[in-house]
Design a protein around this motif. Structure first.
Motif, mmCIF file in Angstrom:
data_model
loop_
_atom_site.group_PDB
_atom_site.id
_atom_site.type_symbol
_atom_site.label_atom_id
_atom_site.label_comp_id
_atom_site.label_asym_id
_atom_site.label_seq_id
_atom_site.Cartn_x
_atom_site.Cartn_y
_atom_site.Cartn_z
ATOM 1 N N PRO A 61 33.627 43.653 38.590
ATOM 2 C CA PRO A 61 32.698 44.220 37.419
ATOM 3 C C PRO A 61 33.909 45.045 36.782
ATOM 4 O O PRO A 61 34.212 44.847 35.672
ATOM 5 N N ARG A 62 35.326 45.620 37.477
ATOM 6 C CA ARG A 62 36.002 46.426 37.195
ATOM 7 C C ARG A 62 37.412 46.173 35.995
ATOM 8 O O ARG A 62 37.122 46.825 35.276
ATOM 9 N N ILE A 63 37.379 44.518 36.766
ATOM 10 C CA ILE A 63 38.384 43.948 36.174
ATOM 11 C C ILE A 63 37.758 43.696 35.149
ATOM 12 O O ILE A 63 38.758 43.698 33.727
ATOM 13 N N PHE A 64 36.571 43.156 34.491
ATOM 14 C CA PHE A 64 36.088 42.394 33.397
ATOM 15 C C PHE A 64 35.879 43.683 32.325
ATOM 16 O O PHE A 64 35.992 43.685 31.333
ATOM 17 N N SER A 65 35.922 44.827 33.519
ATOM 18 C CA SER A 65 34.979 46.063 32.183
ATOM 19 C C SER A 65 36.634 46.261 31.365
ATOM 20 O O SER A 65 36.258 46.660 30.536
ATOM 21 N N LYS A 66 37.662 46.501 32.728
ATOM 22 C CA LYS A 66 38.748 47.053 32.272
ATOM 23 C C LYS A 66 39.213 45.894 30.681
ATOM 24 O O LYS A 66 39.681 46.292 28.913
ATOM 25 N N TYR A 67 39.788 45.032 30.565
ATOM 26 C CA TYR A 67 40.065 44.001 30.028
ATOM 27 C C TYR A 67 39.110 43.251 29.363
ATOM 28 O O TYR A 67 39.867 42.500 28.196
ATOM 29 N N ARG A 68 38.201 43.090 29.140
ATOM 30 C CA ARG A 68 37.559 42.152 28.483
ATOM 31 C C ARG A 68 37.682 40.746 28.073
ATOM 32 O O ARG A 68 37.235 39.672 27.253
ATOM 33 N N LYS A 69 38.313 40.195 29.193
ATOM 34 C CA LYS A 69 39.086 38.813 28.840
ATOM 35 C C LYS A 69 38.708 38.052 30.790
ATOM 36 O O LYS A 69 37.868 39.151 31.303
ATOM 37 N N GLU A 70 38.607 36.541 30.940
ATOM 38 C CA GLU A 70 38.547 36.006 31.630
ATOM 39 C C GLU A 70 39.527 35.490 32.780
ATOM 40 O O GLU A 70 40.827 35.990 32.193
ATOM 41 N N ILE A 71 39.218 35.786 34.056
ATOM 42 C CA ILE A 71 41.116 35.310 34.370
ATOM 43 C C ILE A 71 42.558 34.464 34.104
ATOM 44 O O ILE A 71 43.034 35.352 34.264
ATOM 45 N N GLY A 72 41.700 33.748 33.504
ATOM 46 C CA GLY A 72 42.576 32.754 32.985
ATOM 47 C C GLY A 72 43.468 33.017 32.363
ATOM 48 O O GLY A 72 44.627 33.401 31.905
ATOM 49 N N GLN A 73 42.967 34.175 31.260
ATOM 50 C CA GLN A 73 43.282 35.220 29.841
ATOM 51 C C GLN A 73 44.691 36.194 30.532
ATOM 52 O O GLN A 73 45.511 36.286 30.107
ATOM 53 N N ILE A 74 43.601 36.647 31.712
ATOM 54 C CA ILE A 74 44.225 37.748 32.197
ATOM 55 C C ILE A 74 45.888 37.619 33.043
ATOM 56 O O ILE A 74 46.951 38.013 33.100
ATOM 57 N N THR A 75 45.686 36.207 33.652
ATOM 58 C CA THR A 75 46.863 35.412 34.417
ATOM 59 C C THR A 75 48.198 35.924 33.537
ATOM 60 O O THR A 75 48.648 35.854 33.207
#
Length: 264
Positions: A107-121
Motif C-alpha cells: 500500500p505504501r509503495i502504490f500510494s507513493k508511486y501510483r504505478k504497478e510493480i513492473g513500471q516501478i521496476t
C-alpha cells in the motif's frame, strides 16, 4: 399484459445487472501476492491502511479498484550504462538485481508511486541502481576499483540495499556485470603477455642449462673413463686380450711372422 411483461423484463434486467456486478466486484489474490484496495472517489481517496491478504476479495467496481503486488523474488536484468570513476575513466555496468516487495509495504509503495510493480521496476528501481553505482564510482580511482573489486561491489550492493529498503523493497542479490575500459583491458592483456613470455624464456633457459649440465656430466664421465682405460691398459693386458681373441693363426708383423707385436 404489458405491465406484466414490463415487470418481468425489469426483473431480468436487474438480475443480469446484479450478476454482472457480482462477477466484476469479486477477485482472487493469488498466492505470492498482496492485494491493495484503492478508493477512486471520495474524501478517503487513496490506499486503505490494511493490505488485503491472499484470497477472495469483494469490492465496489464503480468506486474502488484492486491491484496485485507480487511478493516473491523477482529478477531484472537492466540495460548496460556507463559510469565515470574518480579519475575520469569510463566503466560499463551491466547490472542484474533480485528483489522482492517487503511484506505489508505494497500500500505504501502504490500510494507513493501510483504505478504497478513492473513500471516501478523499470523506472524507480533502475534509477536507484544507477545512483548506487555512480556514487561509489565517484569515490574510487581506476586502480583501486581493479585492485579492490570485491570490496567495491559489496559497497554498491550495501548502498543499493539500504536505498531500496526505505522504499519498501528488499534486495536479495546484485551482480554488477562490470566491464573495464578498453585501454585497461589492453594494458592488462599486454602485461599478461609479457609475464607469459618471461616465464617461457625462463623455462627455456632452465632447459638449456639442464642440457648443458648434462653434456658436461657426460663429457666428464667420458674423460674419466678414457683416463681410467689409459691407466689400466698395460702391455701384458693387451697381450692377454690378444690371446683370448686369437684364432690360432700366427699374425704377420713386418717381414716375418711374430706372435706378439711390440706395443711399447
Amino acid at each position: 399484459m404489458n405491465t406484466r411483461t414490463f415487470t418481468w423484463s425489469a426483473i431480468v434486467i436487474l438480475l443480469l445487472l446484479f450478476s454482472f456486478t457480482a462477477m466484476t466486484s469479486c477477485t482472487r489474490i493469488d498466492a505470492g501476492h498482496e492485494g491493495i484496495l484503492v478508493k477512486l472517489y471520495g474524501s478517503e481517496k487513496g490506499v486503505q491502511d490494511v493490505s488485503l491478504v491472499t484470497g477472495r476479495v469483494w469490492y465496489n467496481p464503480l468506486t474502488e479498484e484492486v491491484f496485485e503486488f507480487p511478493t516473491y523474488v523477482q529478477t531484472v536484468d537492466y540495460n548496460p550504462f556507463s559510469v565515470n570513476a574518480k579519475d575520469g575513466s569510463v566503466f560499463t555496468v551491466d547490472p542484474t538485481i533480485s528483489f522482492r516487495v517487503m511484506a505489508g509495504e505494497s500500500p505504501r509503495i502504490f500510494s507513493k508511486y501510483r504505478k504497478e510493480i513492473g513500471q516501478i521496476t523499470e523506472t524507480t528501481l533502475y534509477n536507484y541502481t544507477r545512483d548506487a553505482f555512480r556514487i561509489q564510482f565517484n569515490q574510487y580511482s581506476t586502480d583501486s576499483i581493479i585492485s579492490n573489486r570485491q570490496s567495491f561491489e559489496d559497497k554498491v550492493q550495501q548502498a543499493l540495499g539500504d536505498a531500496l529498503k526505505k522504499e519498501g523493497f528488499e534486495l536479495e542479490q546484485m551482480t554488477s556485470g562490470l566491464q573495464y575500459p578498453e585501454v585497461i583491458v589492453q594494458a592488462v592483456n599486454l602485461k599478461n603477455k609479457a609475464v607469459q613470455q618471461a616465464m617461457q624464456v625462463e623455462n627455456e633457459l632452465k632447459v638449456a642449462e639442464a642440457q648443458a649440465r648434462k653434456k658436461i656430466v657426460e663429457a666428464e664421465a667420458e674423460a674419466r673413463a678414457n683416463d681410467l682405460r689409459q691407466r689400466t691398459l698395460t702391455p701384458l693386458l693387451i697381450q692377454q686380450q690378444f690371446i683370448e681373441k686369437w684364432d690360432g693363426r700366427t699374425p704377420l708383423y713386418g717381414n716375418s711372422p711374430t706372435f706378439f707385436k711390440n706395443v711399447e
